[in-house]
Design a protein around this motif. Structure first.
Motif, mmCIF file in Angstrom:
data_model
loop_
_atom_site.group_PDB
_atom_site.id
_atom_site.type_symbol
_atom_site.label_atom_id
_atom_site.label_comp_id
_atom_site.label_asym_id
_atom_site.label_seq_id
_atom_site.Cartn_x
_atom_site.Cartn_y
_atom_site.Cartn_z
ATOM 1 N N TYR A 180 0.821 -1.167 -9.373
ATOM 2 C CA TYR A 180 1.121 -0.529 -8.084
ATOM 3 C C TYR A 180 2.371 0.336 -8.185
ATOM 4 C CZ TYR A 180 3.024 -0.329 -3.297
ATOM 5 O OH TYR A 180 3.583 0.090 -2.106
ATOM 6 N N LEU A 181 3.396 -0.171 -8.866
ATOM 7 C CA LEU A 181 4.657 0.559 -8.971
ATOM 8 C C LEU A 181 4.558 1.782 -9.874
ATOM 9 C CD1 LEU A 181 7.225 -2.380 -9.322
ATOM 10 C CD2 LEU A 181 6.808 -0.984 -7.290
ATOM 11 N N THR A 182 3.699 1.729 -10.869
ATOM 12 C CA THR A 182 3.694 2.790 -11.883
ATOM 13 C C THR A 182 2.501 3.730 -11.813
ATOM 14 O OG1 THR A 182 2.620 1.302 -13.482
ATOM 15 C CG2 THR A 182 5.031 1.394 -13.505
ATOM 16 N N ASN A 183 1.357 3.276 -11.300
ATOM 17 C CA ASN A 183 0.133 4.072 -11.409
ATOM 18 C C ASN A 183 -0.232 4.846 -10.153
ATOM 19 O OD1 ASN A 183 -0.037 3.022 -13.943
ATOM 20 N ND2 ASN A 183 -1.696 1.605 -13.509
ATOM 21 N N GLY A 184 0.374 4.527 -9.020
ATOM 22 C CA GLY A 184 0.053 5.239 -7.797
ATOM 23 C C GLY A 184 -1.202 4.736 -7.121
ATOM 24 N N MET A 185 -1.518 5.362 -5.989
ATOM 25 C CA MET A 185 -2.598 4.843 -5.144
ATOM 26 C C MET A 185 -3.981 5.103 -5.719
ATOM 27 S SD MET A 185 -2.650 7.451 -1.904
ATOM 28 C CE MET A 185 -3.259 9.140 -2.052
ATOM 29 N N GLY A 186 -4.103 5.985 -6.713
ATOM 30 C CA GLY A 186 -5.411 6.257 -7.280
ATOM 31 C C GLY A 186 -6.078 5.019 -7.825
ATOM 32 N N GLN A 187 -5.303 4.149 -8.467
ATOM 33 C CA GLN A 187 -5.878 2.937 -9.065
ATOM 34 C C GLN A 187 -5.735 1.728 -8.154
ATOM 35 O OE1 GLN A 187 -4.382 2.054 -12.970
ATOM 36 N NE2 GLN A 187 -5.590 0.206 -13.207
ATOM 37 N N THR B 63 0.844 -1.182 0.000
ATOM 38 C CA THR B 63 0.000 0.000 0.000
ATOM 39 C C THR B 63 0.888 1.244 0.000
ATOM 40 O OG1 THR B 63 -1.865 1.095 1.077
ATOM 41 C CG2 THR B 63 -0.240 0.058 2.521
ATOM 42 N N TYR B 64 0.300 2.379 0.311
ATOM 43 C CA TYR B 64 1.015 3.655 0.329
ATOM 44 C C TYR B 64 0.813 4.311 1.694
ATOM 45 C CZ TYR B 64 0.638 2.861 -4.702
ATOM 46 O OH TYR B 64 0.689 2.297 -5.953
ATOM 47 N N ARG B 65 1.707 5.179 2.072
ATOM 48 C CA ARG B 65 1.673 5.776 3.398
ATOM 49 C C ARG B 65 0.341 6.452 3.706
ATOM 50 N NH1 ARG B 65 3.043 4.193 7.537
ATOM 51 N NH2 ARG B 65 5.092 3.730 6.607
ATOM 52 N N PRO B 66 -0.236 7.298 2.812
ATOM 53 C CA PRO B 66 -1.526 7.910 3.149
ATOM 54 C C PRO B 66 -2.628 6.881 3.390
ATOM 55 C CG PRO B 66 -0.508 9.054 1.302
ATOM 56 C CD PRO B 66 0.291 7.808 1.522
ATOM 57 N N ILE B 67 -2.625 5.789 2.590
ATOM 58 C CA ILE B 67 -3.623 4.736 2.775
ATOM 59 C C ILE B 67 -3.368 3.994 4.084
ATOM 60 C CG2 ILE B 67 -4.562 2.605 1.814
ATOM 61 C CD1 ILE B 67 -5.289 5.099 0.209
ATOM 62 N N ALA B 68 -2.106 3.734 4.373
ATOM 63 C CA ALA B 68 -1.763 3.047 5.624
ATOM 64 C C ALA B 68 -2.219 3.854 6.830
ATOM 65 C CB ALA B 68 -0.261 2.792 5.688
ATOM 66 N N ASP B 69 -2.080 5.175 6.755
ATOM 67 C CA ASP B 69 -2.526 6.023 7.867
ATOM 68 C C ASP B 69 -4.040 5.944 8.039
ATOM 69 O OD1 ASP B 69 0.087 6.772 8.304
ATOM 70 O OD2 ASP B 69 -0.072 8.665 7.190
ATOM 71 N N LEU B 70 -4.783 5.957 6.926
ATOM 72 C CA LEU B 70 -6.239 5.834 7.002
ATOM 73 C C LEU B 70 -6.650 4.507 7.627
ATOM 74 C CD1 LEU B 70 -7.435 7.190 3.519
ATOM 75 C CD2 LEU B 70 -7.889 8.215 5.751
ATOM 76 N N GLU C 150 9.313 3.615 -3.941
ATOM 77 C CA GLU C 150 9.341 5.015 -3.531
ATOM 78 C C GLU C 150 9.152 5.116 -2.016
ATOM 79 O OE1 GLU C 150 10.128 7.298 -5.532
ATOM 80 O OE2 GLU C 150 9.899 6.301 -7.467
ATOM 81 N N PRO C 151 9.548 6.256 -1.413
ATOM 82 C CA PRO C 151 9.468 6.389 0.048
ATOM 83 C C PRO C 151 8.068 6.212 0.631
ATOM 84 C CG PRO C 151 10.878 8.099 -0.882
ATOM 85 C CD PRO C 151 10.245 7.404 -2.041
ATOM 86 N N ASP C 152 7.018 6.510 -0.154
ATOM 87 C CA ASP C 152 5.669 6.406 0.406
ATOM 88 C C ASP C 152 5.041 5.022 0.209
ATOM 89 O OD1 ASP C 152 5.311 6.586 -2.349
ATOM 90 O OD2 ASP C 152 3.433 7.714 -2.178
ATOM 91 N N MET C 153 5.794 4.082 -0.347
ATOM 92 C CA MET C 153 5.284 2.718 -0.535
ATOM 93 C C MET C 153 5.520 1.901 0.725
ATOM 94 S SD MET C 153 6.444 1.938 -4.478
ATOM 95 C CE MET C 153 5.673 2.824 -5.843
ATOM 96 N N VAL C 154 4.501 1.157 1.130
ATOM 97 C CA VAL C 154 4.537 0.450 2.413
ATOM 98 C C VAL C 154 4.219 -1.029 2.202
ATOM 99 C CG1 VAL C 154 3.515 0.289 4.728
ATOM 100 C CG2 VAL C 154 3.814 2.530 3.650
ATOM 101 N N LEU C 155 5.015 -1.893 2.827
ATOM 102 C CA LEU C 155 4.781 -3.336 2.796
ATOM 103 C C LEU C 155 4.157 -3.754 4.118
ATOM 104 C CD1 LEU C 155 5.286 -6.078 1.286
ATOM 105 C CD2 LEU C 155 7.414 -6.230 2.598
#
Length: 472
Positions: free
Chosen positions: A350-357, A234-241, A378-383
């Motif tokens: 996931y790697l190319t399109n960002g969290m929108g999709q 996921t991504y950091r903003p989604i992880a925070d939510l 990228e720094p905002d990508m979270v495992l």
């Protein structure tokens, strides 16, 4: 492989990214009538991945464009997907080599570019020739037979393609008298629909798929050289939510609470229903993107986790339990829309399109660790690790004597095991794997504890068939 982030090298990386982005937009526009957008972007990501680590980068976008156009060409001979021309190659190279409108430069589509030097023109011609003669092209010459290592053919899960393409792996196998040719397929496809005639080994990503092949062919031998747990990227903003929603528990290694997630999915909670959600306020169900459960192992492993949780944290056994969990499982997949046949597709999105999709995507841990080594994280990508999770044991079934030799080498050869760890897989050497992950700044769980078994082969097949029937 460390990531270069300064000076000329950083400028080159940025130019390539810009070229790839423009080229992808052009492909989407050209192919939109015949090919879905996500299929185009997935193909671009897969083709771009082939050139990872190659020292000369100037011509990668045009080569990627050629590969994608060829792979996505409509089988109807009346529908043509044009290949890039020499002028197109020269244009791309010129556009990405010059960024200022200085005197004496010519213009391409309104942008000032310098005339190509004689040396550059020769290089462009060479690249175009290479593009035209890529294997599979109409003008590809017939290969003349040459003496050399024994050719071994296999069908493998797509997440292992980069491993077999690694020049170091190729060399070790060649030193042992073997040249391996592999084709990718979804693991369940390998076990059910792929024609294995003339193939020396099948290498799906799970024990159940391998067991099916063994039963069909009355084979008892198998090799499990490496494994990888299922993870959620996921991504950091989604992880925070999702942390605020009680789904993700942050820490040195973030975890993804499958029980809480299934509660949200079962009630149809959407992203814009989450309190104080200003970072991703979209009217879409909170769902993990997966591959197609009818063909792909990663989706089957995800289904195994969800079935365990939906069955009151008990492995599904028997018809009553199967019918109890099927409505929950079907909902997780049917609401997704289009899904890829192999794990490479959604991960490249996931790697190319960002969290929108793809705000959440089911992957193998190995994919994330490998991508980190390639500088693609990228720094905002979270495992995160689902709790519980399952271990996907990549299992090779030898169909011939040479296939058996491949299985033994992958399992026992120290260098091949080390290279497997570099590609993100877990071998028997835990310290080797954790060292690779630490070097790439990927927080991983060294000793997996909350791991459950997948259902029995027959049960898993019935669950997958039940979900497949729901699509109809």
């Amino acid at each position: 492989m460390s990531r270069v982030v300064s000076g000329v090298a950083a400028d080159a990386v940025q130019r390539e990214r810009q070229a790839m982005r423009r080229m992808t937009e052009s492909l989407v526009e050209d192919l939109s009538e015949n090919v879905p957008v996500d299929q185009v972007t997935s193909a671009v990501g897969a083709a771009h991945h082939r050139f990872t680590g190659k020292p000369i980068r100037e011509f990668v976008p045009i080569l990627v464009e050629r590969i994608v156009r060829r792979e996505l060409a409509d089988p109807d001979p009346t529908v043509r997907v044009p290949a890039p021309t020499a002028a197109r190659a020269a244009e791309l190279i010129a556009r990405e080599s010059n960024t200022t409108g200085e005197p004496g430069k010519r213009s391409v589509r309104g942008r000032a570019v310098a005339p190509l030097s004689i040396g550059a023109a020769v290089l462009v011609a060479a690249v175009v020739a290479a593009v035209v003669l890529l294997p599979g092209g109409a003008d590809a010459p017939a290969a003349a037979p040459v003496a050399g290592p024994t050719v071994v053919r296999g069908v493998v899960g797509s997440e292992k393609m980069s491993y077999f393409a690694d020049e170091r792996v190729v060399k070790v196998l060649a030193d042992n008298g073997l040249r391996v040719q592999v084709e990718p397929a979804g693991s369940r496809q390998i076990a059910t629909t792929v024609d294995l005639g003339g193939v020396d080994f099948a290498f799906p990503s799970s024990i159940p798929a391998a067991q099916r092949i063994q039963r069909q062919r009355n084979i008892t031998t198998k090799y499990t050289p490496f494994s990888s747990p299922i993870a959620i990227a996921t991504y950091r903003p989604i992880a925070d939510l999702l942390t605020a929603a009680g789904v993700i528990e942050p820490g040195p290694v973030a975890t993804f609470d499958m029980n809480r997630y299934l509660e949200l999915a079962a009630t149809g909670v959407q992203w814009d229903d989450l309190p104080d959600n200003t970072t991703y306020p979209v009217a879409k169900n909170i769902l993990v993107s997966t591959t197609d459960p009818r063909s792909s192992n990663s989706a089957a492993m995800y289904l195994s986790i969800a079935s365990y949780v939906a069955n009151d944290h008990t492995i599904v056994r028997g018809a009553t339990a199967e019918q109890h969990v099927l409505p929950v499982l079907s909902k997780l997949f049917l609401a997704q829309g289009y899904t890829d046949n192999s794990s490479e597709g959604p991960f490249n999105q996931y790697l190319t399109n960002g969290m929108g999709q793809t705000p959440l995507v089911c992957i193998y841990e190995a994919q994330f660790v490998e991508a980190a080594g390639e500088g693609r994280i990228e720094p905002d990508m979270v495992l995160t690790y689902p709790t519980p999770t399952v271990l996907s044991s990549h299992t090779l079934v030898p169909l011939t004597a040479t296939g058996d030799k491949i299985g033994a080498l992958l399992t026992d050869h120290p260098e091949l095991r080390r290279l497997a760890a570099e590609h993100g897989f877990r071998t028997g050497d835990t310290a080797q794997f954790t060292s690779v992950a630490a070097e790439r700044s990927v927080p991983v769980t060294a000793d997996l504890i909350d791991v459950v078994d997948v259902p029995a082969y027959e049960t898993l097949e019935r669950l997958l068939d039940g979900v497949a029937n729901s699509y109809n």
